[in-house]
Design an enzyme around this catalytic site. Structure first.
Site, PDB file in Angstrom:
ATOM      1  N   ARG A  67      76.528 -81.149 150.967  1.00  0.00           N
ATOM      2  CA  ARG A  67      77.231 -81.229 149.719  1.00  0.00           C
ATOM      3  C   ARG A  67      77.816 -82.889 149.708  1.00  0.00           C
ATOM      4  NH1 ARG A  67      76.959 -78.404 145.096  1.00  0.00           N
ATOM      5  NH2 ARG A  67      79.291 -78.094 144.769  1.00  0.00           N
ATOM      6  N   ASP A 233      85.032 -71.187 140.932  1.00  0.00           N
ATOM      7  CA  ASP A 233      83.830 -70.962 140.254  1.00  0.00           C
ATOM      8  C   ASP A 233      83.134 -69.663 140.487  1.00  0.00           C
ATOM      9  OD1 ASP A 233      81.714 -71.312 138.419  1.00  0.00           O
ATOM     10  OD2 ASP A 233      80.635 -72.989 139.374  1.00  0.00           O
TER      11      ASP A 233
END
Length: 364
Positions: A67, A233
């Site tokens: 990431r 999220d």
């Protein structure tokens, strides 16, 4: 949604990133190299994900995911990308819960090696409900599943939230609290106001978003409860499934210390976002999946906490999503992918449902 061009996700050269990644790996694990480096076509418009196999003279070989903080030159979706915060959050969740969180391997805060901070984690194989085209459309594995299979996935996914909220000691997540005055909810909303101000700086403001902020104040909960670690999220598009069972919980970029209902509202509304768009394009969608009443009932049964003030929290989710959508749309304008409209509210795909929430008619 069908005809609009997909926004540019990166200005980086994948081959150059792969070369630099291999050089960096050798400093962490001499003799290691990154093989079969790929950038998923479904990569998000925020932090970027690279997939690679970690090869080393001594087995085992690891399937990895990296990431990487967004490229500052790519008109980023968020103003700050704190990779150390995400890394720390995933370690915290792994330490205190039984959630299937991928094991994090390394954190690199120096932007030198790849041009931005990043972390590496083990990659979990499985399948993810698609965003493009959304899982609410016909032609994907979740839409084609039986009602019983979808019900199993729904129950297991709400269970993730219940266990996360119950198992992580709130004091361990204090580093995720938004700065400022007031309780956790007030600070969370204040941070969203600041994000909106950043999005529209020098650009047309959204009357609809500003009306939604005013409506939030009218609906403000009397009691917000003890804040918990929020995934942020919280949606099934950020879960890897083996069959219909969760095997990895991904994307902790928006993690926060906030009331439980912030996560629940996001889960409910993000499904409605996809469902409403699907219906608008003439398909049935999945009206009986992740229904608000059933999500609330499942969560209450698992935790003993009955969700409160969900009109507020689903509006808040739709509002937060609208700010992100506005930034994404202005990003498309920046790259010449769409023209700037006279009415900025039309840049928000779900402006109709958000307006109905503001008016109090959406859940009628």
């Amino acid at each position: 949604m069908v005809t609009a061009p997909r926004p540019r996700t990166s200005t980086r050269d994948p081959e150059e990133v792969a070369r630099r990644l291999t050089a960096w790996l050798d400093t962490r694990l001499p003799g290691a190299r990154a093989a079969r480096v790929t950038v998923p076509t479904s990569n998000g418009m925020s932090s970027e994900t690279l997939l690679f196999d970690l090869e080393h003279p001594e087995p085992p070989l690891h399937a990895c995911a990296l990431r990487l903080a967004a490229d500052p030159a790519a008109y980023t979706v968020f103003p700050v990308y704190d990779m150390a915060r995400q890394y720390r959050t995933m370690r915290l969740v792994a330490e205190h819960t039984d959630l299937p969180v991928p094991r994090v391997l390394w954190l690199e805060e120096d932007p030198g090696p790849l041009g931005a901070p990043f972390f590496v984690m083990e990659r979990v194989e499985g399948r993810v409900p698609p965003d493009v085209m959304p899982y609410t459309y016909e032609g994907n594995w979740l839409h084609a599943a039986s009602d019983t299979e979808r019900e199993h996935l729904e129950a297991a996914s709400i269970g993730l939230l219940a266990r996360l909220h119950d198992q992580v000691p709130p004091e361990k997540a204090e580093f995720l609290a938004a700065p400022g005055d007031g309780d956790a909810l007030r600070r969370h909303v204040t941070a969203q106001r600041a994000y909106y101000a950043w999005v529209v700086d020098g650009l047309a403001r959204s009357p609809l978003i500003e009306d939604a902020f005013e409506r939030l104040e009218e609906l403000w909960p009397r009691e917000t409860g003890t804040p918990v670690l929020n995934w942020g999220d919280a949606r099934i598009g950020n879960v890897v499934y083996d069959g219909f069972e969760p095997t990895a919980v991904l994307d902790w970029e928006m993690a926060a210390l906030a009331p439980r209902e912030v996560d629940l509202g996001w889960t409910v509304y993000l499904h409605r976002f996809f469902h409403d768009l699907t219906v608008a394009f003439g398909q049935r969608g999945l009206p009986d999946f992740l229904r608000r009443d059933r999500v609330e009932e499942r969560y209450a049964h698992l935790t003993g906490h009955t969700p409160r003030d969900m009109d507020f929290y689903t509006l808040y989710a739709a509002l937060r999503h609208a700010v992100v959508m506005l930034r994404v749309a202005y990003r498309q304008v920046h790259f010449g992918e769409v023209a700037r409209p006279a009415d900025p509210d039309t840049l928000i795909l779900h402006h109709g449902s958000l307006r109905a929430m503001v008016q109090g008619s959406y859940w009628d």
